[in-house]
Design a protein around this motif. Sequence first.
Motif, PDB file in Angstrom:
ATOM      1  N   GLY A   1       0.822  -1.201   0.000  1.00 43.64           N
ATOM      2  CA  GLY A   1       0.000   0.000   0.000  1.00 43.64           C
ATOM      3  C   GLY A   1       0.853   1.247   0.000  1.00 43.64           C
ATOM      4  N   VAL A   2       0.421   2.274  -0.723  1.00 44.14           N
ATOM      5  CA  VAL A   2       1.136   3.545  -0.812  1.00 44.14           C
ATOM      6  C   VAL A   2       0.185   4.685  -0.477  1.00 44.14           C
ATOM      7  N   SER A   3       0.635   5.545   0.424  1.00 43.92           N
ATOM      8  CA  SER A   3      -0.069   6.779   0.765  1.00 43.92           C
ATOM      9  C   SER A   3       0.841   7.918   0.356  1.00 43.92           C
ATOM     10  N   LEU A   4       0.447   8.658  -0.687  1.00 44.68           N
ATOM     11  CA  LEU A   4       1.357   9.628  -1.302  1.00 44.68           C
ATOM     12  C   LEU A   4       0.654  10.969  -1.485  1.00 44.68           C
ATOM     13  N   ILE A   5       1.377  12.033  -1.187  1.00 49.60           N
ATOM     14  CA  ILE A   5       0.828  13.376  -1.340  1.00 49.60           C
ATOM     15  C   ILE A   5       1.870  14.269  -1.997  1.00 49.60           C
ATOM     16  N   GLN A   6       1.393  15.148  -2.910  1.00 50.52           N
ATOM     17  CA  GLN A   6       2.306  15.978  -3.701  1.00 50.52           C
ATOM     18  C   GLN A   6       1.655  17.335  -3.928  1.00 50.52           C
ATOM     19  N   SER A   7       2.451  18.404  -3.938  1.00 52.93           N
ATOM     20  CA  SER A   7       1.826  19.711  -3.798  1.00 52.93           C
ATOM     21  C   SER A   7       2.578  20.850  -4.452  1.00 52.93           C
ATOM     22  N   ASN A   8       1.799  21.875  -4.854  1.00 56.43           N
ATOM     23  CA  ASN A   8       2.330  23.175  -5.278  1.00 56.43           C
ATOM     24  C   ASN A   8       2.180  24.225  -4.191  1.00 56.43           C
ATOM     25  N   PHE A   9       1.331  24.008  -3.239  1.00 52.94           N
ATOM     26  CA  PHE A   9       0.937  24.897  -2.139  1.00 52.94           C
ATOM     27  C   PHE A   9      -0.166  25.844  -2.569  1.00 52.94           C
ATOM     28  N   HIS A  10       0.061  27.128  -2.760  1.00 53.43           N
ATOM     29  CA  HIS A  10      -1.040  28.075  -2.995  1.00 53.43           C
ATOM     30  C   HIS A  10      -1.664  27.840  -4.369  1.00 53.43           C
ATOM     31  N   GLY A  11      -2.449  26.765  -4.479  1.00 53.38           N
ATOM     32  CA  GLY A  11      -3.074  26.447  -5.745  1.00 53.38           C
ATOM     33  C   GLY A  11      -2.030  26.173  -6.796  1.00 53.38           C
ATOM     34  N   ILE A  12      -1.803  27.116  -7.672  1.00 52.13           N
ATOM     35  CA  ILE A  12      -0.826  26.948  -8.745  1.00 52.13           C
ATOM     36  C   ILE A  12       0.596  27.126  -8.225  1.00 52.13           C
ATOM     37  N   GLY A  13       0.737  27.520  -6.995  1.00 52.23           N
ATOM     38  CA  GLY A  13       2.056  27.689  -6.405  1.00 52.23           C
ATOM     39  C   GLY A  13       2.507  29.139  -6.436  1.00 52.23           C
ATOM     40  N   SER A  14       3.771  29.334  -6.753  1.00 52.78           N
ATOM     41  CA  SER A  14       4.380  30.665  -6.685  1.00 52.78           C
ATOM     42  C   SER A  14       3.985  31.563  -7.849  1.00 52.78           C
TER      43      SER A  14
END
Length: 522
Positions: free
Chosen positions: A340-353
């Motif tokens: 099993g894999v629990s994975l999260i990935q992000s730009n932060f403020h929506g689209i990012g910077s």
Amino acid sequence: MTGGVVATPHTLSTRAGVQILQAGGNAVDAAIAACAVQGVVAPETCGIGGDLFALVHRPGDAAPLTLNASGRAGSGVDAAALRAAGHHEIPRGDAGAIPVPGCVDGWVELSSRLGRLGLAASLAPAIRLAEEGFPASDDLVAAFRANAAELAGAEAAQPMLAASRAGSTVVRSQLAATLRLVADGGRAAFYEGGPGRAVADAVGGAITPDDLRRSQADWVEPLSADVWGATGWTVPPNSQGYLAVGACAVLERLGWTDDPGDPQSWHLQIEAHRALAAERDAVVVDPGRVPVDIGRLLDPARLDAVAASVDPAAARDRHAPALAAGGTAYLCVVDGAGMGVSLIQSNFHGIGSLVGAGSAGFLLHDRGRGFTLVEGHPGELAPGRRPLHTLSPTLWTRGDRLAMVLGTRGGHVQPQLVQQLATFVLGAGLDPDEAQARPRWTVEPSPVAPGLPVPAGSRVRVEPDVPARVVDGLRKRGHQVRPTEGPQSGWGPVSVIQVDDGAGWRLSARDPRVATTAVATA
């Protein structure tokens, strides 16, 4: 259902994960594929210009393998200069807001250590979609339209800005070329090649070649707590994930019972979170600067003390964590063998910077805005440090068997949403479909900064189908309750897969709050 299951925020990401499982890949191969596709088709949530965390369960292991692939601030950042310029927080788009992206390092580590097919195979679906095109979603069109003026000069944003409506075909040929570089040449092709130089140029040299040569991915010891017959696991700070697992353990200590029509049941859920989350902004900082013993954050005696601080009859006066926006994708995969894999990935403020990496085809995150400019604070911006991260993936086991993978987007409210779903599935015994349908609550950010007088009571928002009796009862207990006008798409999508390999089944359900979210079997 049996066999492999993939749950992601986008139909095309789920489809890619399933394709990889059907091609003989394992859960890690499928999770990388789904993550890469998500960054192509939903850049308003994530992308290779951002960060990544993951927990991986291998059948028979006592604890999940845990990866922190969050980037560090560049060598050229300067908190004192920002303060001298009159800034009280890091501006969006400033070099201090843009650490080295950790996503590619995360993929490389996961694939090389745990994958079966290799990174090139996992990235193939994303490369194909970026080259051949995909239909724009409503969310993509809305996000890029809202930021069109700021993104006008970013090459990476042009394919999305050209999408005039949902369903318009988007082709991202520059991103396809960068992904192909990574598929063929691994981390060196990205961090030490053209994409890395584009990142450094975009921040005016604040990120140096030495910064880019340093791996942003570390295997770390997870944090855990026993609750409701299971063990909840999460990534330690600089992730805030321990708040979700810890609040569940506090709630169990408070003798919580499930009754959706009883305001007391809601009050205890809210106060369990608030009691632990009051410390977040001081504790969730760079791992080397956490002011308490990281390994004891979920210590039973510590959780006992937090539970003892909860007033079962009234909302205590406490600081809430500061506002932290979200631009995030959480996904989970369980394969037929039980990995099993629990994975999260992000730009932060929506689209990012809103800053693009030149002609490399991707936008850069702004996770550095999780730093503070308060001089001497453990979370102060400084070269080589990791910022506070809202990302809160969880993985749950019973003994050496996987019980559940669970997470969500949502910025500062992620632990609250994870707590609620875990409470309903593990504490109340609901299946994921029933749990996803329950109305949700969130605690609003503190209206004042830490160090100022503590605000009275709590400020809570609830979805509109919460019974009036519950709203009235919460108000009588000191909660300032504000019902929303409709279900909140930002309070999800939660992705969850519940597992019982002993009985031979897996259960999952899509979050109805977000139209693109999808679950599928392989």
